[in-house]
Design a protein around this motif. Structure first.
Motif, PDB file in Angstrom:
ATOM      1  N   TYR A  31       0.761  -1.312   0.071  1.00  0.00           N
ATOM      2  CA  TYR A  31      -0.003   0.099  -0.143  1.00  0.00           C
ATOM      3  C   TYR A  31       0.742   1.181   0.152  1.00  0.00           C
ATOM      4  O   TYR A  31       2.007   1.137   0.783  1.00  0.00           O
ATOM      5  CB  TYR A  31      -0.924  -0.040   1.247  1.00  0.00           C
ATOM      6  CG  TYR A  31      -1.818   1.350   1.454  1.00  0.00           C
ATOM      7  CD1 TYR A  31      -2.871   1.327   0.842  1.00  0.00           C
ATOM      8  CD2 TYR A  31      -1.311   2.345   2.269  1.00  0.00           C
ATOM      9  CE1 TYR A  31      -3.788   2.482   0.620  1.00  0.00           C
ATOM     10  CE2 TYR A  31      -2.195   3.191   2.334  1.00  0.00           C
ATOM     11  CZ  TYR A  31      -3.292   3.564   1.796  1.00  0.00           C
ATOM     12  OH  TYR A  31      -3.988   4.659   1.918  1.00  0.00           O
ATOM     13  N   THR A  79      -3.146   1.623  -3.956  1.00  0.00           N
ATOM     14  CA  THR A  79      -4.008   1.654  -2.870  1.00  0.00           C
ATOM     15  C   THR A  79      -4.464   0.554  -2.341  1.00  0.00           C
ATOM     16  O   THR A  79      -5.359   0.480  -1.684  1.00  0.00           O
ATOM     17  CB  THR A  79      -5.489   2.442  -3.575  1.00  0.00           C
ATOM     18  OG1 THR A  79      -5.894   1.294  -4.645  1.00  0.00           O
ATOM     19  CG2 THR A  79      -5.237   3.818  -4.185  1.00  0.00           C
ATOM     20  N   GLY A  80      -3.909  -0.401  -2.698  1.00  0.00           N
ATOM     21  CA  GLY A  80      -3.982  -1.757  -1.936  1.00  0.00           C
ATOM     22  C   GLY A  80      -2.783  -2.724  -1.700  1.00  0.00           C
ATOM     23  O   GLY A  80      -1.770  -2.058  -1.730  1.00  0.00           O
ATOM     24  N   HIS A  99      -5.825  -8.304  -5.625  1.00  0.00           N
ATOM     25  CA  HIS A  99      -5.740  -7.041  -5.060  1.00  0.00           C
ATOM     26  C   HIS A  99      -6.701  -6.919  -4.055  1.00  0.00           C
ATOM     27  O   HIS A  99      -8.006  -6.697  -4.553  1.00  0.00           O
ATOM     28  CB  HIS A  99      -5.989  -5.787  -6.507  1.00  0.00           C
ATOM     29  CG  HIS A  99      -5.771  -4.409  -6.120  1.00  0.00           C
ATOM     30  ND1 HIS A  99      -4.636  -3.891  -5.893  1.00  0.00           N
ATOM     31  CD2 HIS A  99      -6.756  -3.789  -5.830  1.00  0.00           C
ATOM     32  CE1 HIS A  99      -4.715  -2.379  -5.477  1.00  0.00           C
ATOM     33  NE2 HIS A  99      -6.155  -2.535  -5.468  1.00  0.00           N
ATOM     34  N   GLU A 125      -8.180  -4.222  -1.282  1.00  0.00           N
ATOM     35  CA  GLU A 125      -8.390  -2.959  -0.659  1.00  0.00           C
ATOM     36  C   GLU A 125      -9.136  -3.038   0.527  1.00  0.00           C
ATOM     37  O   GLU A 125     -10.111  -3.669   0.707  1.00  0.00           O
ATOM     38  CB  GLU A 125      -8.872  -2.131  -1.709  1.00  0.00           C
ATOM     39  CG  GLU A 125      -7.792  -1.795  -2.771  1.00  0.00           C
ATOM     40  CD  GLU A 125      -8.637  -0.725  -3.601  1.00  0.00           C
ATOM     41  OE1 GLU A 125      -9.342   0.175  -3.093  1.00  0.00           O
ATOM     42  OE2 GLU A 125      -7.863  -0.387  -4.672  1.00  0.00           O
ATOM     43  N   ARG A 177     -11.366  -0.442   2.966  1.00  0.00           N
ATOM     44  CA  ARG A 177     -11.800   0.998   2.672  1.00  0.00           C
ATOM     45  C   ARG A 177     -12.928   1.198   3.991  1.00  0.00           C
ATOM     46  O   ARG A 177     -13.932   0.280   4.184  1.00  0.00           O
ATOM     47  CB  ARG A 177     -12.484   1.344   1.514  1.00  0.00           C
ATOM     48  CG  ARG A 177     -11.517   1.336   0.196  1.00  0.00           C
ATOM     49  CD  ARG A 177     -12.394   1.560  -0.918  1.00  0.00           C
ATOM     50  NE  ARG A 177     -11.458   1.472  -2.159  1.00  0.00           N
ATOM     51  CZ  ARG A 177     -11.343   2.903  -2.765  1.00  0.00           C
ATOM     52  NH1 ARG A 177     -11.912   3.934  -2.169  1.00  0.00           N
ATOM     53  NH2 ARG A 177     -10.611   2.861  -3.942  1.00  0.00           N
ATOM     54  N   THR A 199      -9.381   4.785   1.816  1.00  0.00           N
ATOM     55  CA  THR A 199      -8.458   3.547   1.759  1.00  0.00           C
ATOM     56  C   THR A 199      -7.595   3.537   2.848  1.00  0.00           C
ATOM     57  O   THR A 199      -7.125   4.802   3.476  1.00  0.00           O
ATOM     58  CB  THR A 199      -7.621   3.290   0.372  1.00  0.00           C
ATOM     59  OG1 THR A 199      -6.585   4.566   0.508  1.00  0.00           O
ATOM     60  CG2 THR A 199      -8.565   3.529  -0.766  1.00  0.00           C
ATOM     61  N   PRO A 239      -3.972  -2.222   3.982  1.00  0.00           N
ATOM     62  CA  PRO A 239      -4.485  -3.570   4.332  1.00  0.00           C
ATOM     63  C   PRO A 239      -3.640  -4.599   5.152  1.00  0.00           C
ATOM     64  O   PRO A 239      -4.122  -5.290   6.028  1.00  0.00           O
ATOM     65  CB  PRO A 239      -4.572  -4.248   2.947  1.00  0.00           C
ATOM     66  CG  PRO A 239      -4.650  -3.226   1.902  1.00  0.00           C
ATOM     67  CD  PRO A 239      -3.779  -2.127   2.580  1.00  0.00           C
TER      68      PRO A 239
END
Length: 342
Positions: free
Chosen positions: A227, A240-241, A319, A321, A323, A328, A331
């Motif tokens: 991330y 973002t993940g 992938h 994520e 949230r 976000t 993880p």
């Protein structure tokens, strides 16, 4: 009446002068009659009264005539005057009745003989008495001084003992307070340590419980992109993940109990499943090759899809994520907070 003039033996007693001359008067048994009682006055026959005062004046005059020359050279002696009842015997008459009380015996004898005894040792006795009194007073003063010194010493000893007891009591009180403070501090430290241990144990149990109710999203994986990594491959400019590289078809599981809110094609994410947990956190599973559950509730650890390479990818991987509230979060950190060792 007392006089410093000694009486001479054989001195004739003269009667007081009358009409300028001395007349001789010798009382006899017929002229002097004994009188009983405290106050006795001899009354000669013929009406001539003689009082003890007149007779005393005559005796003093007779004594003074013979002894005035030597009065100043002799020590003072006490003179005992005969009473009126002794005068007849002194002057040659018969003795008075036996029932009549005489004056001092020594004084009567002195009056009969005309000799007055001298008290030679009177001054010595008085000096001895004075000396004894002085010695007694000195001893009394010394005893009083010693008693005062003893009382002062006892008072000082009592004060010293009281001060010593007070100091010991103060030291004991301070020692007790220090011991109590140390014991309290030790107890507080032990309580804090016990509380920390209990909290650590509770956290461990919580994590263990969470580990039992939380699952890793897939198995046989390799972490490739974390991330926040930056690069042109991502439209936002950063990752973002968290990417779990695994062979295509590897089962993908629900990390926790929740419900499927979305499942289908999602552009660059390929096939995507959105799992909403009980606290509102959303877990996105992207680039799936297939989807097993597309809606409704699911249990923790339930298989909901499989790893694939759909969407914008360079190889087969999952992938993932996390949230919450539309934003976000990492993880990896979130999975670790659930007690999962990624």
């Amino acid at each position: 009446m007392a006089s410093n003039l000694p009486a001479r033996e054989g001195t004739e007693i003269q009667e007081p002068p009358t009409a300028g001359a001395w007349g001789e008067w010798n009382p006899t048994e017929d002229s002097v009659r004994p009188v009983r009682g405290k106050h006795r006055v001899a009354k000669p026959r013929g009406g001539l009264a003689r009082s003890s005062t007149v007779l005393g004046v005559g005796v003093i005059a007779a004594v003074g005539a013979g002894g005035i020359a030597t009065a100043q050279d002799r020590p003072q002696v006490a003179i005992s005057m005969p009473s009126l009842s002794d005068m007849p015997a002194l002057l040659g008459g018969d003795a008075p009745d036996d029932n009549v009380q005489h004056a001092d015996g020594a004084g009567a004898a002195a009056a009969r003989t005309g000799i007055i005894p001298r008290q030679a040792d009177g001054a010595a006795d008085a000096g001895e008495v004075l000396r004894n009194r002085i010695l007694q007073q000195a001893e009394s003063q010394q005893d009083a001084a010693e008693a005062t010194a003893r009382a002062e010493a006892e008072r000082a000893a009592h004060e010293a003992a009281a001060q010593e007891a007070k100091d010991k009591l103060e030291a004991a009180r301070k020692a007790a307070e220090d011991a109590a403070a140390k014991a309290e501090e030790k107890a507080a430290q032990e309580a804090k340590a016990a509380q920390e241990a209990a909290e650590a144990k509770a956290e461990k149990e919580r994590l263990a419980k969470q580990a039992g109710s939380w699952y890793l999203p897939t198995s046989a994986y390799t972490l490739t992109s974390h991330y926040g990594a930056s690069g042109s491959m991502w439209s936002s400019g950063h990752h973002t993940g968290l990417d779990f590289a695994a062979p295509t078809g590897t089962p993908v599981k629900a990390v926790g109990a929740g419900k499927i809110t979305s499942a289908g094609w999602s552009g660059a994410y390929g096939y995507r499943i959105v799992l909403e947990l009980e606290d509102g956190t959303e877990i996105w599973y992207c680039h799936l090759s297939s989807m097993a559950v597309t809606s409704g509730p699911v249990a923790a650890g339930e298989t909901i899809g499989r790893v694939g390479a759909t969407g914008n990818v360079t190889g087969a991987h999952l992938h993932l994520e996390v949230r919450k509230g539309g934003s976000t979060m990492d993880p990896l950190a979130w999975l670790n907070s659930k007690g999962l060792n990624v």
